[in-house]
Structures are given as structure tokens and as C-alpha cells.
Design an enzyme around this catalytic site. Structure first.
Site, PDB file in Angstrom:
ATOM      1  CG  HIS A  66      -0.339   0.016   2.537  1.00 22.06           C
ATOM      2  ND1 HIS A  66       0.310  -1.070   3.069  1.00 22.06           N
ATOM      3  CD2 HIS A  66      -0.256   0.991   3.479  1.00 22.06           C
ATOM      4  CE1 HIS A  66       0.755  -0.771   4.277  1.00 22.06           C
ATOM      5  NE2 HIS A  66       0.436   0.478   4.545  1.00 22.06           N
ATOM      6  CG  HIS A  68       0.082   4.262   4.961  1.00 17.15           C
ATOM      7  ND1 HIS A  68      -0.659   3.492   5.824  1.00 17.15           N
ATOM      8  CD2 HIS A  68      -0.698   5.340   4.662  1.00 17.15           C
ATOM      9  CE1 HIS A  68      -1.827   4.076   6.039  1.00 17.15           C
ATOM     10  NE2 HIS A  68      -1.871   5.198   5.339  1.00 17.15           N
ATOM     11  CG  ASP A  70       4.686   2.648   7.535  1.00 18.27           C
ATOM     12  OD1 ASP A  70       3.861   3.067   6.709  1.00 18.27           O
ATOM     13  OD2 ASP A  70       4.387   1.864   8.458  1.00 18.27           O
ATOM     14  CG  HIS A  71       4.010  -0.493   4.496  1.00 22.68           C
ATOM     15  ND1 HIS A  71       4.076  -1.840   4.749  1.00 22.68           N
ATOM     16  CD2 HIS A  71       3.553   0.071   5.640  1.00 22.68           C
ATOM     17  CE1 HIS A  71       3.667  -2.089   5.986  1.00 22.68           C
ATOM     18  NE2 HIS A  71       3.342  -0.935   6.550  1.00 22.68           N
ATOM     19  CG  HIS A 156      -3.968  -0.570   6.251  1.00 23.03           C
ATOM     20  ND1 HIS A 156      -3.920  -0.346   7.608  1.00 23.03           N
ATOM     21  CD2 HIS A 156      -2.924   0.104   5.715  1.00 23.03           C
ATOM     22  CE1 HIS A 156      -2.876   0.419   7.879  1.00 23.03           C
ATOM     23  NE2 HIS A 156      -2.255   0.709   6.754  1.00 23.03           N
ATOM     24  CG  ASP A 177       0.477  -1.856   7.782  1.00 27.60           C
ATOM     25  OD1 ASP A 177       1.251  -2.698   8.264  1.00 27.60           O
ATOM     26  OD2 ASP A 177       0.741  -0.639   7.740  1.00 27.60           O
ATOM     27  CG  HIS A 399      -2.508  -1.372  11.953  1.00 24.85           C
ATOM     28  ND1 HIS A 399      -1.569  -1.917  11.111  1.00 24.85           N
ATOM     29  CD2 HIS A 399      -2.321  -0.033  11.901  1.00 24.85           C
ATOM     30  CE1 HIS A 399      -0.833  -0.952  10.576  1.00 24.85           C
ATOM     31  NE2 HIS A 399      -1.271   0.200  11.046  1.00 24.85           N
ATOM     32  CG  HIS A 421       4.226  -3.187  10.624  1.00 28.33           C
ATOM     33  ND1 HIS A 421       3.286  -2.636  11.460  1.00 28.33           N
ATOM     34  CD2 HIS A 421       4.500  -2.238   9.705  1.00 28.33           C
ATOM     35  CE1 HIS A 421       3.001  -1.401  11.065  1.00 28.33           C
ATOM     36  NE2 HIS A 421       3.735  -1.134  10.002  1.00 28.33           N
TER      37      HIS A 421
END
Length: 756
Positions: A66, A68, A70-71, A156, A177, A399, A421
Site C-alpha cells: 500500500h 503509506h 513506511d511501506h 487498511h 498492514d 490494523h 511490523h
């Protein structure tokens, strides 16, 4: 076929931490990377995964779950600043993810370019975007031979997916996530219909349980309303996309039901969100039934009636702070920099104002620190600011909590579960809880919690399955049938087919290698035939198309008398035929040294009168029956030959089955009740005692093997027929792949000869 290959799982990020997700899967020479994020608590190079630990040119595919940061935010750096381009790797994400990722990265570049910590330029970002391949949910993708994957909805955020990856038959489910609760606009995460061998799953909340959606929404709206009533401003730090849209839907509906709030503005302080709203409207079909049904009625849920985008001219923060009560959703969610941080510093000294943290806060960020309600906070300029603003926490992070995560893990039923994670403490508690749960059920499921750069090696003993196609599949095999054919391996899948079907089904052509060996002959042709008969039991003799004398040995090797003192061995090269040819060659080259040859050639008569060649077929069959009877007699002591009577009595006996056919009777006792009958036509043993029947069958097998010649025991090629002018024209193009039926026919003929 079984083997024990090893899967290597290495976390370059998100190993016992939340942030910079990056998971490397290596199996059978293939390398797949899942997610390439940055760590929100750090900046510059420190925020990246440990990218130097991998040769990126060896990567076959990068899969992004996805949009975000942090991904996905490290993707451009990896594609443009490492040697990834030197390989053949491809990058995949869903269509909505790619559409939003573009705007997310533009905003990321804009905010980071003002500092010396910029990871890449806008040009490099655009170059990387053009190389991303968008995919759809449930679409089977094959990035390279031996590797395939299918995206499944993960909840998510819009476009989020989990990947079911197949590497050479090993199945790995990587969730990223995910959320198992349907909210106001997203579907809940799916459980793939295929059981994976390995599950790599998030553990963000560990064993923590979250309240239900209805209770959570009620608490949230009541809290916002109470802050407004006391004359304060409400600050909702959120990421520009994802949970922000969920909160906007909740607030817009609540404002609609409460006319007293219509004069209280709700602002969305994010230019990025305004740009991406068009993406949300484009991908309505990927959302849940609630959104789709509203859209079908021409009620666009993302055209808000009580929410407006907040322009951000110079000094806008002060104007909002000095103005009447309002609600502001501002990014980023971690309060590190940007509009949310600027508003917090202005509103913190006023106790009427309220801060509501609505998402998961990563350790090391201000959003996590302020939840402890410190008396002061440190401003971006290093100044100390008193904190009197109220702080509340309500999780809308989408989450899974413990109950949802544990249920999903149990439904997936993977042999190995890898937790990622999650912070070390939360992850450890989840591992302990799941381990205890599986132990109580006596289920052997292994839970792993690797740290960053700690390679987890998992061994699997898997059976490889070959599918029979074409001629071999035209008739379903029965139990104990032998299936023989060519085994074709391609991309770790195996196919069994008849050699004649090779071109049609595999696109491959066949050829036959014919070998010839010339031998100097110092003895007569008849003596050669005599020795071959002595070794192999029987041979076939004839002429080839040129009129040359030929002896065919075991249907595989032709021995030709090509000149007065010369023999030529000719055969189609296969593993079995080569062995037969070697034995024939060794036999022929040793004829002149054989003592039997010296004895025979000293006599004055022809070799054709030697016992090897003067038996009639009937005599040979009788002799074999006698030898089998002698063999059985040596083991059991009393064996009789039963022959059916001719004429009407035989017809009358036909009703008695086996008694109407020739048989050997093995006497076990004087009463005759335990006698074993061996049908000499079918070689079936019948006996009242199962134990005795099995013993007689074993001895009979030994007897047949002992009294049969090599030619009778093995069928490797084709026989010569008298009318053939060219015996080789009827040879099989691939003798070692003689099909099961041909082999059975040959054996049936040999066995029937015993009673003829």
C-alpha cells in the site's frame, strides 16, 4: 519425488520495530522483496531500510502492499540509487496504490527537498514511477519463470493488498498492514482460498484488543463535541490519505445530524488530500457495498457538505488559532513537522483546545511522546512550550487487534508464522499467546520473530507432482499400473507425456541417435548365432533391405554380417539399449577364446543341430513347465500337473473356472484342503490359506525368473516379422519409453507360452 529446499526470510526493516517495512524472500535462486518503506521517526539515510545488505540486481520482483510512507517511500531510492536497474527486476502495486503513491511521493519530495536529507530528486521520482506495473486484485501475475503471485484485498487503506506468492511451488502469504473489520468505506481483508506454507503477518497491536467500531465512533464524536462546547479548537493529526477519509465520513455524517454544529467549520489542512480525492472517486468500485450503493444513487460520499479544504497562505495557522472554535484535520499523523506540528505549538498553551490522536503512533515520534501528557513540549525551533491542551487517544488505525489477528492466523493454517511490523514487547507477547494457543490444540505451528538483518531459514520437504497429459492421460490408470513416459520440467512444474506427444504439447522435437560398431570376425556366422542364443535365450534372424544377414538381439541390437570377416552392430541409442549393445559386443569379441567354441568347431556337424537351436517351440514350453515344476517341488515337495480333458467334458468343466485350464497343483497335506493351484495360462495362484498363497506366489516369481531367458524376461524393442524387408523401420523411436500396455502384452505372450 521429494527434496528439502530452504526459504530464507531476511528483514531489512520492520523486524521487531514499526516502520521501514522491507522483507526479502529467497528460495531456489529467486528473490522477492515485499515493501520498501522509510522509518517515520528518522530522516535522510537513517530512515531507509538496510539496503546495503542486498544485491538489488538479483531481485526478481518488488511487491508494494500500500501507499503509506513506511511501506513505499524508499522505492524510488532503491530503483534509482542502487544497482536494481542492472537486473531484470519488476515493481508491482495495485492500480489505486500507484495512483495515490504518485501524489504521496511528490509531497514527500517537496517536504524533504528543503533539507539536506533529501533521498532523491523529483526527476528520479518520476523515472521510478514510470517503471511501476499496476495490477488488480485476484489477478494472477507471473513476473519471471517459477514465480507468481495473486493480490487479495487487505482493508487498511484504499488499494491495500496482501500478496499470495508462489515460488517454485512454495506458497507464502505476506499481509502487509491489514484490517479484518469493514469500516465506512473499505472492505475487510480477505482470507485467501489457498493454504500457504508460510504466513508473514503484521503484529502492530500485539495482544491488545480494540473497541468495536460503533462504540469508537460514538466516543470520538462525543469528545469532539465536548471540546467545541467549551470553546476550544480540535486538532486531529492524521496522514493525508487512509484514515483521514474515514474520519471525514464520520464527522460529515455527525454534523449533518446536529444543526447546532453547522456554524462550526471542519477544515482539512492538506493539499495532498485534495489532489487525491479524485483518486478515491475513481476507485469507488474497490470499496465496500455502502459506498458503492450511495454512489449508484448519485450520492457521492466524498463530496462533503460540512468540510472544506483549508488554504494555507502565509500566516494561516495564527488566523485559525485566533478564530472561533473549529475542527482541523492536519497531516502528518506523527506530529513531526508540517501543519499538524505548527498548529499543535500554537494551541498547546490553551486548556480549552483538544488534541485527539486517532492512529497508531510509532515510538520516537512526538505523537507517541505527547500521549504521556508531559507538562511541556519542545518546539521545532528548540523553544519550550507549556502543554495545557487536552490529549486523548482513539485508534482508527485500521490494523488488526489481537482477536482479529489470532483468528486470521488460525484460518490461514500456515505451517510457519513470521511476525513483523511490531515493537519487540508487543511482538513477544503475541508470540507467547499464539504459541500457547497452538500447544493447547496440539498443533505444530512455529512462530518466528526475527530481528532486522537476522536471516530466518525455513526448510520444507515437499512432494513434486507431475501431471500426465496427452496420450498417457487418455486412459485412467488402475492401481499398481506402471506409467512410463518423458518427464518434462519447466519453471518448476513437471509434465509426464508420451514421446510421440512431445512436439504437440511441449513444442520440442525428437530425434533418434543410431550407433554402429564394426567388429572383425574370426569365426563363422552360425557360431555367432549359437553364442547369442546361449546368452539371450532366443534371437530373431532375417535379412535387411539390402539383403544382409541380420540377427536381432532382445529386439534392440541388430548384428549384421556386412562382410566376410566383419560384423556390424547397430542400435538406437538409449540407456537400456546401450547396455545390451555392450554385452553383445563383449560376447562377440570373446567367441574365439571361448572353450565352448573350440569344442564345437572340432566336431564335423553344423551348429544348427546344437541343442540351442533344435528345440521346437512346444518342446521349449514343456521344458519350462518341467523346470518350474522342479523348482516348486524343491520347495514344497509334492507338485502335480493338471491338464484339462478334451471334448464335452472340457466344456462341462468350463463352469468350474480355473480347473478347465492347465495348472500345477502344490500339495500341502493329505486332505487336499490347503492345496495351491497355479493356473499356467494366467499364472494366478489360488489357495484357501492367504499365508500359503503368498508364499507360493513368491516362489513362483523366483521360478519364472530362474527358468526364463533374458529375451523372455525383458522387452526392450520390437520383434522382426518374416515379411519385413527392413526390420528397423518398425523400431520404436524411443525404446526405453515402451508404454505399459506393450510391456503387458509382451509378458502375457511369454507367460502363455509356458502352457502352450
Amino acid at each position: 519425488m521429494a527434496d528439502s529446499p530452504t526459504l530464507s526470510v531476511t528483514l531489512l526493516g520492520a523486524g521487531q520495530e514499526v516502520g521501514r517495512s522491507c522483507c526479502v524472500l529467497q528460495y531456489r535462486g529467486k528473490t522477492i522483496v515485499c515493501d520498501t518503506g522509510v522509518h517515520p521517526a528518522y530522516s535522510g539515510m537513517a530512515s531507509l531500510p538496510f539496503v546495503d545488505e542486498l544485491d538489488w540486481s538479483t531481485v526478481d520482483a518488488i511487491l508494494i502492499t500500500h501507499f503509506h510512507l513506511d511501506h513505499a517511500a524508499a522505492l524510488t531510492y532503491i530503483m534509482e540509487k542502487t544497482n536494481f536497474r542492472d537486473g531484470k527486476g519488476k515493481v508491482y502495486m495495485t492500480h489505486p496504490t500507484k495512483a495515490v503513491h504518485k501524489f504521496m511521493m511528490q509531497d514527500f519530495v517537496r517536504t524533504s527537498s528543503s533539507s539536506s536529507d533529501a533521498l532523491f530528486t523529483p526527476l528520479e521520482m518520476n523515472m521510478s514511477l514510470s517503471s511501476i506495473i499496476p495490477v488488480s486484485a485476484h489477478q494472477l501475475i507471473t513476473p519471471c519463470p517459477g514465480v507468481s503471485f495473486i493480490p487479495y484485498h487487505a482493508g487498511h487503506v484504499l488499494g491495500a493488498c496482501m500478496f499470495l506468492i508462489d515460488i517454485a511451488g512454495l506458497k507464502i502469504l505476506y499481509t502487509g498492514d491489514y484490517s479484518r473489520e469493514e469500516d465506512r468505506h473499505l472492505v475487510k481483508a480477505e482470507v485467501p482460498p489457498v493454504r500457504p506454507d508460510v504466513l508473514i503477518v503484521e503484529s502492530t497491536y500485539g495482544v491488545q484488543s480494540l473497541e468495536g467500531r460503533d462504540e469508537k465512533e460514538l466516543r470520538f464524536t462525543s469528545l469532539v463535541h465536548s471540546i467545541i462546547r467549551r470553546g476550544g479548537h480540535v486538532l486531529l493529526p492524521t496522514f493525508a490519505l487512509g484514515r483521514a477519509q474515514e474520519l471525514l465520513l464520520i464527522l460529515d455524517e455527525y454534523w449533518k445530524k446536529h444543526p447546532d454544529l453547522h456554524n462550526v467549520p471542519i477544515y482539512y489542512a492538506s493539499n495532498l488530500a485534495r489532489k487525491c480525492m479524485a483518486v478515491y472517486q475513481t476507485y469507488i468500485h474497490t470499496m465496500n457495498s455502502n459506498i458503492r450503493s450511495r454512489f449508484a444513487k448519485r450520492d457521492n460520499p466524498f463530496v462533503f457538505k460540512h468540510i472544506s479544504n483549508l488554504p494555507q497562505p502565509r500566516g494561516w495557522e495564527r488566523k485559525i488559532a485566533d478564530g472561533p472554535p473549529c475542527v482541523v484535520l492536519a497531516s502528518p499523523g506523527f506530529l513531526q513537522t508540517g501543519p499538524s506540528r505548527e498548529l499543535l505549538e500554537l494551541w498547546a498553551p490553551d486548556s480549552r483546545n483538544g488534541l485527539i490522536i486517532t492512529g497508531y503512533s510509532i515510538e520516537g515520534t512526538l505523537a507517541r511522546d505527547i500521549m504521556t501528557e508531559p507538562d511541556e513540549i519542545i518546539g521545532l525551533k528548540g523553544n519550550t512550550i507549556p502543554r495545557k491542551i487536552s490529549v486523548d487517544y482513539l485508534s482508527f488505525s485500521a490494523h488488526v487487534d489481537y482477536s482479529q489477528n489470532s483468528e486470521f492466523i488460525e484460518l490461514v493454517k500456515a505451517q510457519h508464522v513470521v511476525l513483523v511490523h511490531g515493537e519487540q514487547t508487543a511482538m513477544g507477547r503475541l508470540k507467547a499467546a499464539m504459541t500457547a494457543k497452538f500447544k493447547d490444540r496440539d498443533e505444530d505451528v512455529k512462530i518466528h520473530t526475527p530481528r532486522n538483518l537476522e536471516t530466518l531459514e525455513l526448510s520444507f520437504r515437499g512432494e513434486r507432482v507431475a501431471k500426465a497429459i496427452g496420450t498417457l492421460a487418455s486412459k485412467a490408470p488402475q492401481e499398481n499400473d506402471i506409467i512410463s513416459g518423458l518427464l518434462v520440467s519447466k519453471d518448476y512444474s513437471y509434465t509426464l507425456l508420451d514421446p510421440r506427444d512431445l512436439k504437440d504439447f511441449a513444442g520440442l522435437s525428437t530425434c533418434t541417435v543410431t550407433q554402429r560398431q564394426k567388429v572383425v570376425l574370426g569365426v563363422g556366422w552360425d557360431l555367432v548365432r549359437w553364442h547369442l542364443e546361449g546368452m539371450y535365450g532366443s534371437v530373431e534372424e532375417g535379412l535387411d533391405k539390402d539383403g544382409v544377414k541380420v540377427i536381432r538381439v532382445m529386439g534392440a541390437v541388430d548384428v549384421k554380417h556386412t562382410a566376410e570377416h566383419e560384423l556390424t552392430l547397430e542400435w538406437d541409442s538409449t540407456a537400456s539399449n546401450d547396455m545390451i549393445a555392450d554385452s553383445v559386443l563383449a560376447l562377440i569379441t570373446g567367441i574365439d577364446k571361448s572353450p565352448a567354441s573350440v569344442k564345437l568347431t572340432s566336431q564335423q556337424h553344423s551348429h544348427t543341430h546344437h541343442p540351442h537351436s533344435d528345440h521346437h517351440e512346444g518342446d521349449q514350453s514343456i521344458t519350462r513347465i518341467q523346470r518350474i515344476a522342479w523348482f516348486l517341488d524343491a520347495h514344497f515337495g509334492d507338485v502335480e500337473l493338471h491338464m484339462p480333458e478334451a471334448g464335452g467334458e472340457q466344456d462341462q468343466d468350463q463352469e468350474q473356472g480355473d480347473k478347465s485350464e492347465p495348472a500345477l497343483i502344490v500339495r500341502m497335506d493329505d486332505s487336499g484342503e490347503a492345496d495351491a493351484h497355479i493356473n499356467l495360462v494366467t499364472l494366478v495362484v489360488s489357495c484357501p490359506s492367504d499365508t500359503m498363497r503368498k508364499r507360493v506366489e513368491a516362489v513362483l516369481d523366483m521360478a519364472i525368473t530362474t527358468v526364463s531367458s533374458l529375451a523372455e524376461s525383458f522387452a526392450t524393442g520390437v520383434s522382426m516379422s518374416p515379411e519385413d524387408t527392413d526390420p528397423r523401420q518398425e523400431k520404436s523411436t524411443s525404446p526405453e519409453h515402451t508404454d505399459t500396455k506393450s510391456l503387458e502384452d509382451t509378458m502375457t505372450t511369454s507367460e502363455a507360452d509356458i502352457a502352450s
